[in-house]
Design an enzyme around this catalytic site. Structure first.
Site, PDB file in Angstrom:
ATOM      1  CE1 TYR A 167      -4.487  -0.951   0.250  1.00  0.00           C
ATOM      2  CE2 TYR A 167      -3.343  -2.963   0.956  1.00  0.00           C
ATOM      3  CZ  TYR A 167      -4.464  -2.218   0.532  1.00  0.00           C
ATOM      4  OH  TYR A 167      -5.520  -3.069   0.367  1.00  0.00           O
ATOM      5  CD  GLU A 204      -6.818  -6.107   1.121  1.00  0.00           C
ATOM      6  OE1 GLU A 204      -5.600  -5.854   1.141  1.00  0.00           O
ATOM      7  OE2 GLU A 204      -7.494  -5.201   0.356  1.00  0.00           O
ATOM      8  CE1 TYR A 226     -11.462 -13.895  -6.762  1.00  0.00           C
ATOM      9  CE2 TYR A 226     -13.669 -13.566  -6.929  1.00  0.00           C
ATOM     10  CZ  TYR A 226     -12.496 -13.049  -6.444  1.00  0.00           C
ATOM     11  OH  TYR A 226     -12.090 -11.755  -5.750  1.00  0.00           O
ATOM     12  CD  GLN A 258      -9.175 -12.034  -9.434  1.00  0.00           C
ATOM     13  OE1 GLN A 258     -10.189 -11.222 -10.257  1.00  0.00           O
ATOM     14  NE2 GLN A 258      -8.499 -11.525  -8.654  1.00  0.00           N
ATOM     15  CE1 TYR A 259      -9.975 -17.774 -16.698  1.00  0.00           C
ATOM     16  CE2 TYR A 259      -8.037 -18.364 -15.642  1.00  0.00           C
ATOM     17  CZ  TYR A 259      -8.655 -17.682 -16.866  1.00  0.00           C
ATOM     18  OH  TYR A 259      -7.880 -17.220 -17.609  1.00  0.00           O
ATOM     19  N   GLY A 265     -20.623 -16.555 -17.283  1.00  0.00           N
ATOM     20  CA  GLY A 265     -21.009 -16.094 -15.907  1.00  0.00           C
ATOM     21  C   GLY A 265     -22.002 -17.240 -15.355  1.00  0.00           C
ATOM     22  CB  THR A 278     -18.448 -20.550 -14.061  1.00  0.00           C
ATOM     23  OG1 THR A 278     -18.114 -20.526 -15.518  1.00  0.00           O
ATOM     24  CG2 THR A 278     -17.557 -21.376 -13.227  1.00  0.00           C
ATOM     25  N   PRO A 279     -20.259 -19.615 -11.705  1.00  0.00           N
ATOM     26  CG  PRO A 279     -20.149 -17.080 -11.025  1.00  0.00           C
ATOM     27  CD  PRO A 279     -19.768 -18.279 -12.033  1.00  0.00           C
TER      28      PRO A 279
END
Length: 386
Positions: free
Chosen positions: A110, A152, A199, A215-216, A276, A278-279
């Site tokens: 950061y 995070e 993902y 990302q998949y 889209g 897939t999820p």
């Protein structure tokens, strides 16, 4: 990596002095924010070429998508700090945090962003950036960074890993062509179990030595394997199609993502376009495996029946559910999704697809009183912010 808890930007406030400066300078900064972010990325990648080679998606950079996403997020956060009536950016920040942990972003990075962003603001706005103005925007950045860093850290902790330690070496144990442009891959490795809808980031080392990430969404998976669907539309997907076969290895991260099936008894409405799906198949699969009796309606749009990558799997999973129906609309037949076919009122609605598709669907949903709307966009989220 997942938390039911969301980041809370309302805990952070600007001083009265800084707030007045931000109110006064937000218009010129907003007018120049895309130029500022382009300048920022140019400076940062010149100083840290390893970031564009190994962390940031080069395709998004070339298209300007990442610049727009950063511009929108910074401007939205600053507006929320000085306008109590502005929409709460909590969902935006949650999405950004999930993207960051899926790339292994760490707290120390950061500072790199800060230094180059502040330098870009000064360069673009010139003499307008007095020491007082620089100080106020510096405060905005660190307030936003503070929210993200803390969230995070909790996301990493949710999977019991140290910050950034999300990459695993995975073996491709299956490769299956689903359509002309979509392949399914099963990746075997030491993961954590994904939540339905999440993902993974997959990384490959290209011929120029750069490790590029994409990302998949996960069709199904557990702590030992992840099955993903990949549409060929960029450097990583093309490499996977042409150069990666069963037995080869790739980098893959622990699952992340905020588009996650919510617990409860609310009806479930799934709406997707193209890959889209897939999820949505991941969510359907979870409901089928757990013998859910929730009402499920799935609306899917695609170019044609042949291009619907998970057609057979979707229908097979829906057949296992006692209260589910699937409706598809194909553009080659001049069909469009009709929300009147779904009882949206009081339902949890999940959306995934391209920007124009999701924008239109979200507008249609506005008057239908869903309980909640969750979405995933297969590009930087520069418009779906609130």
């Amino acid at each position: 990596m997942y938390l039911a808890e969301k980041p809370n930007p309302k805990l952070n406030y600007l001083s009265d002095k800084h707030a007045e400066i931000i109110k006064a300078t937000l218009p010129p900064v907003g007018e120049n924010i895309e130029t500022i972010t382009k300048t920022f990325y140019s400076k940062m990648f010149a100083a840290h070429p390893e970031l564009i080679a190994n962390t940031f998606n080069r395709g998004n950079q070339k298209q300007g998508a990442q610049q727009k996403a950063l511009a929108a997020s910074v401007a939205t956060f600053a507006t929320q700090l000085v306008d109590p009536s502005a929409p709460d950016p909590v969902m935006m920040l949650d999405r950004i945090a999930h993207k960051h942990v899926s790339l292994g972003i760490r707290k120390d990075q950061y500072q790199i962003v800060h230094d180059n962003l502040m330098a870009a603001i000064a360069e673009v706005l010139g003499d307008a950036v007095t020491p007082e103005v620089a100080e106020a925007w510096d405060a905005v950045y660190w307030l936003m960074a503070d929210v993200l860093i803390k969230h995070e850290a909790k996301l990493y902790e949710s999977d019991g890993v140290t910050d950034g330690d999300v990459f695993r070496r995975a073996t491709v144990s299956a490769k299956e062509q689903l359509t002309d442009s979509v392949y399914a891959y099963t990746l075997t490795g030491d993961f954590t179990a994904p939540r339905p809808g999440q993902y993974t980031s997959v990384g490959v080392t290209l011929d120029d030595g750069a490790r590029q990430l994409r990302q998949y969404s996960i069709i199904e998976g557990d702590a030992h394997s992840l099955r993903i669907a990949v549409e060929t539309d960029g450097e990583v997907s093309t490499y996977l199609r042409d150069r990666v076969e069963v037995g080869d290895t790739v980098d893959a991260t622990l699952p992340a993502g905020d588009l996650v099936l919510q617990d409860g008894d609310n009806p479930v409405v799934l709406i997707s376009s193209g890959i889209g799906s897939t999820p949505m198949v991941g969510i359907l699969g979870h409901l089928a495996r757990t013998n859910s009796d929730r009402k499920v309606t799935y609306l899917h749009a695609d170019d044609s029946e042949d291009s619907w990558a998970q057609r057979e799997e979707t229908r097979a999973l829906a057949d296992k559910l006692p209260n589910a129906e699937v409706r598809a609309a194909f553009r080659d037949q001049d069909e469009r999704i009709n929300l009147a076919e779904a009882d949206v009122a009081g339902a949890d609605v999940y959306l995934c697809g391209g920007a124009n598709f999701l924008q239109a669907i979200r507008e249609d949903l506005a008057a239908k009183s869903p309980a909640n709307v969750y979405f995933e966009l297969f590009s930087p989220n520069d418009w779906l912010i609130n």
